[in-house]
Design a protein around this motif. Structure first.
Motif, PDB file in Angstrom:
ATOM      1  N   TRP A 158       0.797  -1.216   0.000  1.00 12.44           N
ATOM      2  CA  TRP A 158       0.000   0.000   0.000  1.00 12.44           C
ATOM      3  C   TRP A 158       0.842   1.285   0.000  1.00 12.44           C
ATOM      4  O   TRP A 158       0.479   2.241  -0.706  1.00 12.44           O
ATOM      5  CB  TRP A 158      -0.978   0.007   1.168  1.00 12.44           C
ATOM      6  CG  TRP A 158      -1.891   1.199   1.126  1.00 12.44           C
ATOM      7  CD1 TRP A 158      -1.963   2.222   2.020  1.00 12.44           C
ATOM      8  CD2 TRP A 158      -2.846   1.502   0.110  1.00 12.44           C
ATOM      9  NE1 TRP A 158      -2.901   3.146   1.634  1.00 12.44           N
ATOM     10  CE2 TRP A 158      -3.464   2.729   0.453  1.00 12.44           C
ATOM     11  CE3 TRP A 158      -3.246   0.869  -1.071  1.00 12.44           C
ATOM     12  CZ2 TRP A 158      -4.454   3.322  -0.315  1.00 12.44           C
ATOM     13  CZ3 TRP A 158      -4.238   1.454  -1.847  1.00 12.44           C
ATOM     14  CH2 TRP A 158      -4.820   2.663  -1.469  1.00 12.44           C
ATOM     15  N   PRO A 159       1.960   1.355   0.726  1.00 13.87           N
ATOM     16  CA  PRO A 159       2.764   2.580   0.643  1.00 13.87           C
ATOM     17  C   PRO A 159       3.209   2.902  -0.786  1.00 13.87           C
ATOM     18  O   PRO A 159       3.298   4.079  -1.162  1.00 13.87           O
ATOM     19  CB  PRO A 159       3.967   2.271   1.550  1.00 13.87           C
ATOM     20  CG  PRO A 159       3.437   1.293   2.537  1.00 13.87           C
ATOM     21  CD  PRO A 159       2.480   0.436   1.760  1.00 13.87           C
ATOM     22  N   LEU A 160       3.469   1.890  -1.603  1.00 10.87           N
ATOM     23  CA  LEU A 160       3.861   2.105  -2.987  1.00 10.87           C
ATOM     24  C   LEU A 160       2.693   2.644  -3.813  1.00 10.87           C
ATOM     25  O   LEU A 160       2.861   3.553  -4.634  1.00 10.87           O
ATOM     26  CB  LEU A 160       4.377   0.796  -3.602  1.00 10.87           C
ATOM     27  CG  LEU A 160       5.603   0.169  -2.927  1.00 10.87           C
ATOM     28  CD1 LEU A 160       5.889  -1.200  -3.535  1.00 10.87           C
ATOM     29  CD2 LEU A 160       6.813   1.078  -3.052  1.00 10.87           C
ATOM     30  N   ALA A 201       2.127   6.675  -5.469  1.00 16.22           N
ATOM     31  CA  ALA A 201       1.752   6.972  -6.858  1.00 16.22           C
ATOM     32  C   ALA A 201       0.378   7.618  -6.952  1.00 16.22           C
ATOM     33  O   ALA A 201       0.126   8.429  -7.853  1.00 16.22           O
ATOM     34  CB  ALA A 201       1.780   5.686  -7.680  1.00 16.22           C
ATOM     35  N   LEU A 202      -0.513   7.250  -6.007  1.00 19.35           N
ATOM     36  CA  LEU A 202      -1.894   7.754  -6.023  1.00 19.35           C
ATOM     37  C   LEU A 202      -2.214   8.319  -4.641  1.00 19.35           C
ATOM     38  O   LEU A 202      -2.867   7.659  -3.821  1.00 19.35           O
ATOM     39  CB  LEU A 202      -2.868   6.623  -6.376  1.00 19.35           C
ATOM     40  CG  LEU A 202      -2.622   5.870  -7.695  1.00 19.35           C
ATOM     41  CD1 LEU A 202      -3.505   4.638  -7.771  1.00 19.35           C
ATOM     42  CD2 LEU A 202      -2.879   6.783  -8.887  1.00 19.35           C
ATOM     43  N   PRO A 203      -1.800   9.541  -4.328  1.00 19.39           N
ATOM     44  CA  PRO A 203      -1.925  10.096  -2.978  1.00 19.39           C
ATOM     45  C   PRO A 203      -3.359  10.182  -2.454  1.00 19.39           C
ATOM     46  O   PRO A 203      -3.566  10.157  -1.231  1.00 19.39           O
ATOM     47  CB  PRO A 203      -1.313  11.496  -3.116  1.00 19.39           C
ATOM     48  CG  PRO A 203      -0.419  11.411  -4.304  1.00 19.39           C
ATOM     49  CD  PRO A 203      -1.077  10.458  -5.240  1.00 19.39           C
ATOM     50  N   ALA A 204      -4.327  10.258  -3.353  1.00 17.73           N
ATOM     51  CA  ALA A 204      -5.725  10.372  -2.907  1.00 17.73           C
ATOM     52  C   ALA A 204      -6.427   9.016  -2.837  1.00 17.73           C
ATOM     53  O   ALA A 204      -7.595   8.943  -2.427  1.00 17.73           O
ATOM     54  CB  ALA A 204      -6.492  11.303  -3.845  1.00 17.73           C
ATOM     55  N   GLY A 211      -5.063   6.266   4.204  1.00 11.82           N
ATOM     56  CA  GLY A 211      -6.033   5.776   3.228  1.00 11.82           C
ATOM     57  C   GLY A 211      -6.349   4.299   3.357  1.00 11.82           C
ATOM     58  O   GLY A 211      -6.876   3.682   2.429  1.00 11.82           O
ATOM     59  N   PHE A 212      -6.046   3.708   4.525  1.00  9.92           N
ATOM     60  CA  PHE A 212      -6.229   2.270   4.757  1.00  9.92           C
ATOM     61  C   PHE A 212      -7.375   2.111   5.759  1.00  9.92           C
ATOM     62  O   PHE A 212      -7.209   2.363   6.957  1.00  9.92           O
ATOM     63  CB  PHE A 212      -4.933   1.679   5.310  1.00  9.92           C
ATOM     64  CG  PHE A 212      -4.693   0.249   4.942  1.00  9.92           C
ATOM     65  CD1 PHE A 212      -4.251  -0.100   3.682  1.00  9.92           C
ATOM     66  CD2 PHE A 212      -4.888  -0.761   5.876  1.00  9.92           C
ATOM     67  CE1 PHE A 212      -3.999  -1.426   3.346  1.00  9.92           C
ATOM     68  CE2 PHE A 212      -4.646  -2.080   5.556  1.00  9.92           C
ATOM     69  CZ  PHE A 212      -4.202  -2.427   4.286  1.00  9.92           C
ATOM     70  N   HIS A 213      -8.554   1.699   5.293  1.00 12.14           N
ATOM     71  CA  HIS A 213      -9.773   1.768   6.100  1.00 12.14           C
ATOM     72  C   HIS A 213     -10.373   0.388   6.352  1.00 12.14           C
ATOM     73  O   HIS A 213     -10.629  -0.374   5.414  1.00 12.14           O
ATOM     74  CB  HIS A 213     -10.831   2.616   5.389  1.00 12.14           C
ATOM     75  CG  HIS A 213     -10.425   4.033   5.162  1.00 12.14           C
ATOM     76  ND1 HIS A 213     -10.774   5.063   6.012  1.00 12.14           N
ATOM     77  CD2 HIS A 213      -9.690   4.599   4.167  1.00 12.14           C
ATOM     78  CE1 HIS A 213     -10.280   6.201   5.556  1.00 12.14           C
ATOM     79  NE2 HIS A 213      -9.615   5.946   4.444  1.00 12.14           N
ATOM     80  N   ALA A 272      -1.553  -3.065  -9.778  1.00 13.66           N
ATOM     81  CA  ALA A 272      -2.751  -2.460  -9.195  1.00 13.66           C
ATOM     82  C   ALA A 272      -2.920  -1.017  -9.660  1.00 13.66           C
ATOM     83  O   ALA A 272      -4.034  -0.576  -9.981  1.00 13.66           O
ATOM     84  CB  ALA A 272      -2.674  -2.528  -7.673  1.00 13.66           C
ATOM     85  N   ILE A 273      -1.834  -0.270  -9.710  1.00 18.48           N
ATOM     86  CA  ILE A 273      -1.881   1.133 -10.141  1.00 18.48           C
ATOM     87  C   ILE A 273      -2.328   1.222 -11.601  1.00 18.48           C
ATOM     88  O   ILE A 273      -3.156   2.064 -11.958  1.00 18.48           O
ATOM     89  CB  ILE A 273      -0.499   1.790  -9.954  1.00 18.48           C
ATOM     90  CG1 ILE A 273      -0.184   1.908  -8.458  1.00 18.48           C
ATOM     91  CG2 ILE A 273      -0.445   3.156 -10.618  1.00 18.48           C
ATOM     92  CD1 ILE A 273       1.269   2.215  -8.165  1.00 18.48           C
ATOM     93  N   LYS A 274      -1.799   0.338 -12.438  1.00 18.10           N
ATOM     94  CA  LYS A 274      -2.159   0.350 -13.864  1.00 18.10           C
ATOM     95  C   LYS A 274      -3.652   0.102 -14.054  1.00 18.10           C
ATOM     96  O   LYS A 274      -4.322   0.811 -14.829  1.00 18.10           O
ATOM     97  CB  LYS A 274      -1.347  -0.706 -14.624  1.00 18.10           C
ATOM     98  CG  LYS A 274      -1.627  -0.743 -16.125  1.00 18.10           C
ATOM     99  CD  LYS A 274      -0.738  -1.764 -16.814  1.00 18.10           C
ATOM    100  CE  LYS A 274      -1.042  -1.852 -18.307  1.00 18.10           C
ATOM    101  NZ  LYS A 274      -0.804  -0.580 -19.014  1.00 18.10           N
TER     102      LYS A 274
END
Length: 397
Positions: free
Chosen positions: A215-217, A221-224, A247-249, A319-321
């Motif tokens: 998740w930190p990675l 890349a996606l701060p929001a 952002g970890f809920h 995941a980001i892609k």
């Protein structure tokens, strides 16, 4: 035909994949015109299925209780399915003695000795040792049974190669899906999801690994971006893993897993150990949510895990892609749909259960004669299990 399922616990399909597996068994048997009974010595949970409403006769039983013998003789089922090897150990010898013509079937759900071996290897750094103490019990239960239902082809190959279990002793019956429900498109979704019961240790490990390494990675890349994780019985882990600032809920229990997952753009399955087929991956298929998975998560689903990512960097990148690229997202979704229709098509697999069971029932005399290892275990080890149970029964009196 009458079938009794002896459950380790009362099925909770909204909580666990194992509970969904039990419900699938009951549904398939009923559609085949069979009368289905379910019995367990456990206490029903708050989210257990209302079996009577489903037309399944529910029974409370007890371990180390001779009353089971009288009851099973009166019920006289044609088939008994033991939910995991522990219930076969507790009740298999009683069924064999009281109802010798009954087909005894073990449903592994997943291969426990494999999961235990992988967990130990992950924690110690040692090589995987399949011939562990759990295997001594589980493989014995497989040999004592007339048939073992398997959910994963990979595990069937392992049983054959590592423990010399014959093909006729195993029946392949995986998860089966219907993909008819409409799902939201890429633009209507956002963020990431993880889901799984917190009673299952591999799920807790996956969440911890994701929180620490993956998740930190993604967040960089996606701060929001946000990741929402759902699961039953997670109250003790929620405070440890819940980190809103990052952002970890933790969202608690998902009342409707498929409807919940359909709100998210990407499903994460970063499992580092486990066995069987993974319910969370199939939730992704059914909700049209592309899933990023490790090789463990993909095992048994495809021969060569397409897109499996076992390193944190590669997993995060995939995941980001999917979160950013609508074309890659749609392509992944379509690939998963095709995979389901080719390998896990409900109209094909649902009636197959009766074919598998009826063939084993018709051949049970010949199968038992061929299974000399099973005969030995029933003569020796199973007798020791019986005498231990009888000793506990006498002590309780």
């Amino acid at each position: 035909m009458d079938c009794l399922i002896v459950g380790k616990v009362w099925p909770e399909p909204s909580s666990t994949a194992a509970g969904r597996r039990t419900q699938d068994l009951m549904n398939a048997l009923q559609l085949g015109g069979w009368q289905v009974h379910f019995a367990s010595a456990a206490q029903p949970g708050a989210h257990a299925l209302d079996l009577e409403q489903l037309g399944v006769q529910a029974h409370r039983i007890a371990v180390n209780d001779a009353g089971f013998d009288t009851w099973i003789q009166a019920l006289a089922p044609d088939v008994v399915i033991f939910d995991r090897f522990m219930t076969e150990e507790q009740f298999g010898w009683r069924v064999a003695r009281c109802c010798p013509n009954t087909l005894r079937v073990l449903d592994t759900s997943d291969l426990h000795c494999l999961r235990v071996a992988r967990e130990r290897a992950l924690k110690t750094g040692e090589s995987i040792q399949l011939r562990n103490e759990t295997a001594l019990r589980e493989i014995a239960a497989i040999y004592r049974s007339d048939l073992t239902l398997m959910i994963s082809e990979y595990e069937m190959e392992l049983l054959s190669q590592e423990f010399s279990v014959a093909d006729y002793q195993l029946g392949y019956w995986p998860f089966a899906l219907s993909l008819s429900r409409p799902v939201p498109n890429f633009e209507a979704r956002s963020n990431f999801i993880m889901i799984g019961s917190f009673l299952h240790a591999p799920n807790v490990d996956a969440l911890r690994w994701c929180r620490q390494a993956i998740w930190p990675l993604i967040r960089t890349a996606l701060p929001a971006a946000e990741l929402h994780f759902y699961g039953s019985y997670g109250e003790r882990y929620g405070p440890e893993l819940h980190a809103p600032k990052d952002g970890f809920h933790y969202k608690g229990r998902a009342i409707d897993a498929l409807a919940t997952m359909a709100e998210y753009r990407v499903n994460l399955a970063p499992l580092r150990y486990g066995a069987g087929l993974k319910g969370k991956v199939f939730d992704g298929f059914q909700s049209g949510t592309p899933t990023v998975m490790t090789a463990i998560a993909a095992e048994g689903i495809c021969a060569v895990p397409n897109g499996a990512q076992d390193e944190a960097v590669a997993f995060a990148k995939a995941a980001i892609k999917l979160n950013l690229d609508s074309q890659a997202w749609a392509s992944c979704q379509q690939e998963q749909y095709l995979l389901c229709n080719e390998r896990f098509y409900l109209p094909y697999w649902q009636p197959r259960l009766m074919d598998i069971l009826l063939q084993a029932y018709d051949q049970k005399t010949a199968r038992r004669a061929r299974n000399f290892v099973g005969q030995m275990l029933c003569h020796h080890q199973h007798r020791s299990t019986e005498f231990m149970s009888r000793w506990i029964e006498a002590k309780n009196k």
